[in-house]
Scaffold this motif. Structure first.
Motif, mmCIF file in Angstrom:
data_model
loop_
_atom_site.group_PDB
_atom_site.id
_atom_site.type_symbol
_atom_site.label_atom_id
_atom_site.label_comp_id
_atom_site.label_asym_id
_atom_site.label_seq_id
_atom_site.Cartn_x
_atom_site.Cartn_y
_atom_site.Cartn_z
ATOM 1 N N ALA A 154 23.277 44.847 32.035
ATOM 2 C CA ALA A 154 24.492 45.659 31.955
ATOM 3 C C ALA A 154 24.435 46.870 32.876
ATOM 4 C CB ALA A 154 24.717 46.105 30.509
ATOM 5 N N SER A 155 23.243 47.378 33.137
ATOM 6 C CA SER A 155 23.123 48.570 33.975
ATOM 7 C C SER A 155 23.538 48.305 35.415
ATOM 8 C CB SER A 155 21.684 49.085 33.952
ATOM 9 O OG SER A 155 20.795 48.138 34.524
ATOM 10 N N THR A 156 23.601 47.037 35.826
ATOM 11 C CA THR A 156 23.942 46.704 37.214
ATOM 12 C C THR A 156 25.377 46.197 37.351
ATOM 13 O OG1 THR A 156 23.215 44.384 37.074
ATOM 14 C CG2 THR A 156 21.540 46.051 37.583
ATOM 15 N N ARG A 157 26.201 46.333 36.308
ATOM 16 C CA ARG A 157 27.548 45.762 36.324
ATOM 17 C C ARG A 157 28.371 46.227 37.514
ATOM 18 N NH1 ARG A 157 31.905 47.404 31.805
ATOM 19 N NH2 ARG A 157 31.951 49.230 33.162
ATOM 20 N N ASP A 158 28.270 47.498 37.853
ATOM 21 C CA ASP A 158 29.103 48.053 38.917
ATOM 22 C C ASP A 158 28.369 48.192 40.245
ATOM 23 O OD1 ASP A 158 31.485 48.431 37.350
ATOM 24 O OD2 ASP A 158 30.437 50.055 36.323
ATOM 25 N N VAL A 182 44.008 32.858 35.150
ATOM 26 C CA VAL A 182 43.211 32.576 36.338
ATOM 27 C C VAL A 182 42.646 33.875 36.913
ATOM 28 C CG1 VAL A 182 43.246 31.622 38.673
ATOM 29 C CG2 VAL A 182 44.606 30.550 36.863
ATOM 30 N N LEU A 183 41.372 33.844 37.237
ATOM 31 C CA LEU A 183 40.728 34.940 37.965
ATOM 32 C C LEU A 183 40.716 34.533 39.440
ATOM 33 C CD1 LEU A 183 39.181 37.618 37.945
ATOM 34 C CD2 LEU A 183 37.097 36.327 37.438
ATOM 35 N N PRO A 184 41.589 35.128 40.257
ATOM 36 C CA PRO A 184 41.744 34.651 41.641
ATOM 37 C C PRO A 184 40.681 35.163 42.602
ATOM 38 C CG PRO A 184 43.252 36.456 41.240
ATOM 39 C CD PRO A 184 42.563 36.188 39.932
ATOM 40 N N GLY A 185 39.975 36.223 42.220
ATOM 41 C CA GLY A 185 38.982 36.828 43.099
ATOM 42 C C GLY A 185 38.502 38.123 42.467
ATOM 43 N N LYS A 186 37.878 38.978 43.253
ATOM 44 C CA LYS A 186 37.429 40.278 42.758
ATOM 45 C C LYS A 186 38.647 41.184 42.630
ATOM 46 C CE LYS A 186 32.931 39.948 45.070
ATOM 47 N NZ LYS A 186 32.008 40.598 46.033
ATOM 48 N N VAL A 187 39.167 41.288 41.427
ATOM 49 C CA VAL A 187 40.409 42.026 41.209
ATOM 50 C C VAL A 187 40.260 42.975 40.029
ATOM 51 C CG1 VAL A 187 41.849 40.176 42.129
ATOM 52 C CG2 VAL A 187 41.319 40.222 39.678
ATOM 53 N N GLU A 188 41.155 43.937 39.959
ATOM 54 C CA GLU A 188 41.286 44.750 38.757
ATOM 55 C C GLU A 188 41.871 43.867 37.654
ATOM 56 O OE1 GLU A 188 40.218 47.964 38.352
ATOM 57 O OE2 GLU A 188 39.315 47.542 40.309
ATOM 58 N N ARG A 236 34.097 41.067 38.766
ATOM 59 C CA ARG A 236 33.476 41.837 39.843
ATOM 60 C C ARG A 236 32.691 40.945 40.798
ATOM 61 N NH1 ARG A 236 33.620 44.943 35.265
ATOM 62 N NH2 ARG A 236 33.916 47.194 35.505
ATOM 63 N N GLY A 237 32.656 39.632 40.483
ATOM 64 C CA GLY A 237 31.878 38.707 41.290
ATOM 65 C C GLY A 237 30.392 38.873 41.103
ATOM 66 N N ARG A 238 29.956 39.354 39.925
ATOM 67 C CA ARG A 238 28.551 39.706 39.723
ATOM 68 C C ARG A 238 27.877 38.925 38.603
ATOM 69 N NH1 ARG A 238 26.417 43.080 42.639
ATOM 70 N NH2 ARG A 238 24.680 43.380 41.193
#
Length: 352
Positions: A251-255, A19-25, A62-64
């Motif tokens: 990909a250039s906008t990932r972060d 499960v991905l719970p949110g914006k996490v590492e 990352r929520g992106r």
């Protein structure tokens, strides 16, 4: 009930999903356990044998990712496994068959329920990890080459990220079609690219546009660009008259921070503008899910036909799946970090 992911083995009994719970590492991903889902009318349950880490999941954490569901959810864009249950209206003898499925989310689980019409049988002799590497990546590569760019023998194309999951399949399918390939990648991947008939260009140390102009003074017939951002203009300028740009990512906008839709909307705006200009070049923003909502049966038929072509290319020896690493599902954090490191060639595969 959820617990943090760790390196301990996952039970084979019942449902286990990430499960991905949110914006996490990556270490913030969670394990959730429950009952194996039942197959409803027209559905099957697949016992997962291989799933993968794609760029989509890297953006999702990352929520992106531009159309990801609300948190929490189970990531996993595609999977390969064996049918263990069939619902009403599905041929019972499908049980025991190895199939592949494109699901967008939900693949990082021990058991996945899908519509039977969305499953594609995997030919005998292709291993689960090999097949998984060819599902999302193979369909994307095949459709961009043959349905969008409509490549022909003797043409020259540019593949950005030629060592990546999609890129490594793209260059092989293009080479098999008699197309000359120029591929961008860091220097450590150049020897492997040359072995596949690719002319490599180092995007870190070379002037990409100048070098490609040396190799193709009249321009190229197609550019496949997963980077997006400002660099997409450079890709457009590489085209010869009649050439095609296929953009399939940002990909250039990932972060980056801010809106996850805006980078895609900017790409779509550029594509619309370029196609409206009086020139002989074309541009597309490729989305593997395009058309599903409006014409589900057509989408399924096209996906089945194209993935069958990719599997056949593998059986002929035209495509060798590039597996960067295989890790247990419980080590998903390590797998995600490895995929995001930019140091591997091919796809990171998760197994039960």
């Amino acid at each position: 009930m959820s617990t943090e992911v760790n390196a301990e083995g996952l039970s084979a009994e019942g449902l286990v999903e990430i499960v991905l719970p949110g914006k996490v590492e990556p270490e913030g991903l969670q394990i959730r356990r429950g009952a194996v889902p039942a197959a409803g009318p027209g559905q099957i349950v697949i016992r997962m044998e291989a799933t993968g880490v794609s760029f989509a999941e890297q953006q999702m954490r990352r929520g992106r990712y531009y159309d990801q569901p609300a948190f929490p959810f189970v990531p996993g864009y595609d999977l390969v496994g064996t049918v263990v249950a069939t619902g009403e209206g599905v041929a019972p003898d499908l049980a025991g068959t190895r199939v592949a499925a494109l699901v967008k989310v939900g693949g990082w689980a021990s058991h996945v329920r899908v519509d039977a019409a969305d499953a594609v049988e995997v030919p005998a002799g292709i291993g689960a990890a090999e097949a998984e590497t060819l599902v999302l990546n193979g369909i994307t590569a095949w459709q961009m080459l043959h349905r969008k760019a409509r490549i022909r023998a003797g043409q020259t194309v540019v593949v950005h990220g030629a060592n990546g999951g999609v890129g490594s399949v793209l260059v092989q399918l293009a080479h098999a079609a008699g197309v000359k390939v120029i591929g961008t990648a860091s220097a450590r991947h150049h020897d492997a690219l040359r072995e596949r008939g690719v002319t490599p260009v180092d995007y870190r140390t070379e002037d990409i546009a100048a070098r490609i102009r040396e190799l193709a003074p009249g321009g190229v017939d197609a550019v496949f660009d997963h980077v997006g951002g400002r660099g997409i203009v450079g890709s457009w300028r590489l085209l010869a008259p009649g050439g095609t740009l296929v953009s399939y990512g940002s990909a250039s906008t990932r972060d980056d921070e801010g809106s996850k839709q805006w980078p895609v909307l900017k790409l779509l705006g550029r594509v619309w503008l370029w196609n409206a200009l009086p020139n002989r070049r074309r541009a597309y923003f490729f989305n593997v899910w395009a058309g599903r909502a409006l014409a589900k049966d057509r989408f399924r038929a096209r996906l089945r036909a194209d993935l069958t072509q990719v599997f056949a290319a593998h059986q002929r020896g035209d495509v060798t799946p590039q597996i960067a690493a295989q890790l247990p599902l419980a080590q998903v954090a390590e797998a995600l970090r490895l995929a995001e490191s930019g140091t591997v060639a091919g796809k990171v595969v998760l197994k039960p």
